[in-house]
Design a protein around this motif. Structure first.
Motif, PDB file in Angstrom:
ATOM      1  N   ALA A  98       0.834  -1.202   0.000  1.00 26.01           N
ATOM      2  CA  ALA A  98       0.000   0.000   0.000  1.00 26.01           C
ATOM      3  C   ALA A  98       0.868   1.252   0.000  1.00 26.01           C
ATOM      4  CB  ALA A  98      -0.918   0.001   1.224  1.00 26.01           C
ATOM      5  N   TYR A  99       0.439   2.218  -0.793  1.00 24.12           N
ATOM      6  CA  TYR A  99       1.104   3.520  -0.854  1.00 24.12           C
ATOM      7  C   TYR A  99       0.082   4.592  -0.545  1.00 24.12           C
ATOM      8  CZ  TYR A  99       2.700   7.856  -2.973  1.00 24.12           C
ATOM      9  OH  TYR A  99       3.023   9.165  -3.198  1.00 24.12           O
ATOM     10  N   TYR A 100       0.410   5.464   0.402  1.00 28.04           N
ATOM     11  CA  TYR A 100      -0.507   6.529   0.774  1.00 28.04           C
ATOM     12  C   TYR A 100      -0.481   7.606  -0.295  1.00 28.04           C
ATOM     13  CZ  TYR A 100      -2.949  10.056   3.480  1.00 28.04           C
ATOM     14  OH  TYR A 100      -3.858  10.996   3.889  1.00 28.04           O
ATOM     15  N   SER A 101      -1.436   7.557  -1.206  1.00 23.85           N
ATOM     16  CA  SER A 101      -1.450   8.504  -2.316  1.00 23.85           C
ATOM     17  C   SER A 101      -2.344   9.704  -2.046  1.00 23.85           C
ATOM     18  CB  SER A 101      -1.932   7.797  -3.587  1.00 23.85           C
ATOM     19  OG  SER A 101      -3.302   7.435  -3.470  1.00 23.85           O
ATOM     20  N   SER A 102      -3.109   9.633  -0.958  1.00 23.50           N
ATOM     21  CA  SER A 102      -4.008  10.739  -0.600  1.00 23.50           C
ATOM     22  C   SER A 102      -4.903  11.124  -1.782  1.00 23.50           C
ATOM     23  CB  SER A 102      -3.201  11.962  -0.128  1.00 23.50           C
ATOM     24  OG  SER A 102      -4.060  12.933   0.456  1.00 23.50           O
ATOM     25  N   ARG A 103      -5.334  10.097  -2.524  1.00 18.40           N
ATOM     26  CA  ARG A 103      -6.239  10.267  -3.660  1.00 18.40           C
ATOM     27  C   ARG A 103      -5.639  11.048  -4.817  1.00 18.40           C
ATOM     28  NH1 ARG A 103     -12.536  10.273  -1.621  1.00 18.40           N
ATOM     29  NH2 ARG A 103     -12.274   8.624  -0.075  1.00 18.40           N
ATOM     30  N   THR A 104      -4.323  11.096  -4.873  1.00 19.82           N
ATOM     31  CA  THR A 104      -3.701  11.513  -6.130  1.00 19.82           C
ATOM     32  C   THR A 104      -3.645  10.287  -7.024  1.00 19.82           C
ATOM     33  OG1 THR A 104      -1.431  10.946  -5.495  1.00 19.82           O
ATOM     34  CG2 THR A 104      -2.252  13.135  -4.843  1.00 19.82           C
ATOM     35  N   TYR A 105      -3.313  10.481  -8.285  1.00 16.37           N
ATOM     36  CA  TYR A 105      -3.309   9.356  -9.216  1.00 16.37           C
ATOM     37  C   TYR A 105      -1.926   8.741  -9.399  1.00 16.37           C
ATOM     38  CZ  TYR A 105      -8.167  10.229 -10.024  1.00 16.37           C
ATOM     39  OH  TYR A 105      -9.516  10.367  -9.848  1.00 16.37           O
ATOM     40  N   TYR A 106      -0.968   9.206  -8.594  1.00 17.76           N
ATOM     41  CA  TYR A 106       0.352   8.595  -8.648  1.00 17.76           C
ATOM     42  C   TYR A 106       0.291   7.176  -8.101  1.00 17.76           C
ATOM     43  CZ  TYR A 106       5.180   7.522  -7.590  1.00 17.76           C
ATOM     44  OH  TYR A 106       6.388   6.896  -7.520  1.00 17.76           O
ATOM     45  N   THR A 107       0.823   6.226  -8.850  1.00 22.51           N
ATOM     46  CA  THR A 107       0.768   4.818  -8.480  1.00 22.51           C
ATOM     47  C   THR A 107       2.157   4.212  -8.685  1.00 22.51           C
ATOM     48  OG1 THR A 107      -1.508   4.768  -9.316  1.00 22.51           O
ATOM     49  CG2 THR A 107      -0.463   2.650  -8.846  1.00 22.51           C
ATOM     50  N   PRO A 108       2.878   3.946  -7.601  1.00 21.92           N
ATOM     51  CA  PRO A 108       4.243   3.432  -7.743  1.00 21.92           C
ATOM     52  C   PRO A 108       4.285   2.076  -8.446  1.00 21.92           C
ATOM     53  CG  PRO A 108       3.834   4.172  -5.499  1.00 21.92           C
ATOM     54  CD  PRO A 108       2.512   4.151  -6.204  1.00 21.92           C
ATOM     55  N   ARG A 109       5.340   1.872  -9.192  1.00 22.05           N
ATOM     56  CA  ARG A 109       5.559   0.586  -9.840  1.00 22.05           C
ATOM     57  C   ARG A 109       6.896  -0.031  -9.460  1.00 22.05           C
ATOM     58  NH1 ARG A 109       2.914   3.273 -14.870  1.00 22.05           N
ATOM     59  NH2 ARG A 109       2.678   4.830 -13.242  1.00 22.05           N
ATOM     60  N   THR A 110       7.459   0.465  -8.371  1.00 22.73           N
ATOM     61  CA  THR A 110       8.626  -0.178  -7.777  1.00 22.73           C
ATOM     62  C   THR A 110       8.351  -0.354  -6.289  1.00 22.73           C
ATOM     63  OG1 THR A 110       9.784   1.855  -7.171  1.00 22.73           O
ATOM     64  CG2 THR A 110      10.156   1.006  -9.391  1.00 22.73           C
ATOM     65  N   GLY A 111       8.998  -1.339  -5.703  1.00 26.02           N
ATOM     66  CA  GLY A 111       8.766  -1.623  -4.295  1.00 26.02           C
ATOM     67  C   GLY A 111       9.127  -0.476  -3.379  1.00 26.02           C
ATOM     68  N   PHE A 112      10.093   0.331  -3.814  1.00 24.70           N
ATOM     69  CA  PHE A 112      10.539   1.431  -2.959  1.00 24.70           C
ATOM     70  C   PHE A 112       9.456   2.471  -2.750  1.00 24.70           C
ATOM     71  CE2 PHE A 112      14.722  -0.105  -2.615  1.00 24.70           C
ATOM     72  CZ  PHE A 112      15.115  -0.594  -3.836  1.00 24.70           C
ATOM     73  N   GLY A 113       8.451   2.462  -3.603  1.00 24.44           N
ATOM     74  CA  GLY A 113       7.410   3.470  -3.495  1.00 24.44           C
ATOM     75  C   GLY A 113       6.340   3.163  -2.481  1.00 24.44           C
ATOM     76  N   TYR A 114       6.353   1.956  -1.925  1.00 24.95           N
ATOM     77  CA  TYR A 114       5.267   1.523  -1.067  1.00 24.95           C
ATOM     78  C   TYR A 114       5.621   1.623   0.402  1.00 24.95           C
ATOM     79  CZ  TYR A 114       2.665   0.212  -5.129  1.00 24.95           C
ATOM     80  OH  TYR A 114       1.961   0.269  -6.308  1.00 24.95           O
TER      81      TYR A 114
END
Length: 127
Positions: A98-114
């Motif tokens: 899970a990544y806290y995106s705060s309802r932005t549309y950014y969606t990580p595609r690497t593990g470091f982003g989560y």
């Protein structure tokens, strides 16, 4: 703190299907983008799929595109990974994140982003 619990793994023959689920214990699940990753024995963790907070954006690794489908149900705090036409090289522990995106549309595609990870569920595909 977010707790993620995966389920749905198991043993399946090549060509078969499984559906993984990841239940999140969090007050506002829709604040989070979600991802699925996998790690095979002796290999590095790799990205499988991700979905933005609303479900309007989905992303896939080339190796699973056309065979796997990610979806989410924000009312149930759950993200799913439908896996069809499974191959032996898909044998791995599958993790949701899970990544806290705060309802932005950014969606990580690497593990470091989560920010948060589940404990994983084993998927074994026999040939």
């Amino acid at each position: 703190q977010v707790q993620l619990v995966e389920s749905g793994g198991g043993l399946v023959q090549a060509g078969g299907s499984l559906r993984l689920s990841c239940a999140a214990s969090v007050s506002t699940f829709s604040n989070y983008a979600m991802g699925w990753f996998r790690q095979a024995p002796g290999k590095e963790r790799e990205f499988v799929s991700a979905i933005n907070w609303s479900g309007s954006g989905t992303y896939y690794a080339d190796s699973v595109k056309g065979r796997f489908t990610i979806s989410r149900d924000n009312a149930k705090n759950t993200v799913y990974l439908q896996m069809n036409s499974l191959k032996p090289e898909g044998t791995a522990v599958y993790y949701c994140a899970a990544y806290y995106s705060s309802r932005t549309y950014y969606t990580p595609r690497t593990g470091f982003g989560y920010d948060y990870w589940g404990q994983g569920t084993q998927v074994t595909v026999s040939s």
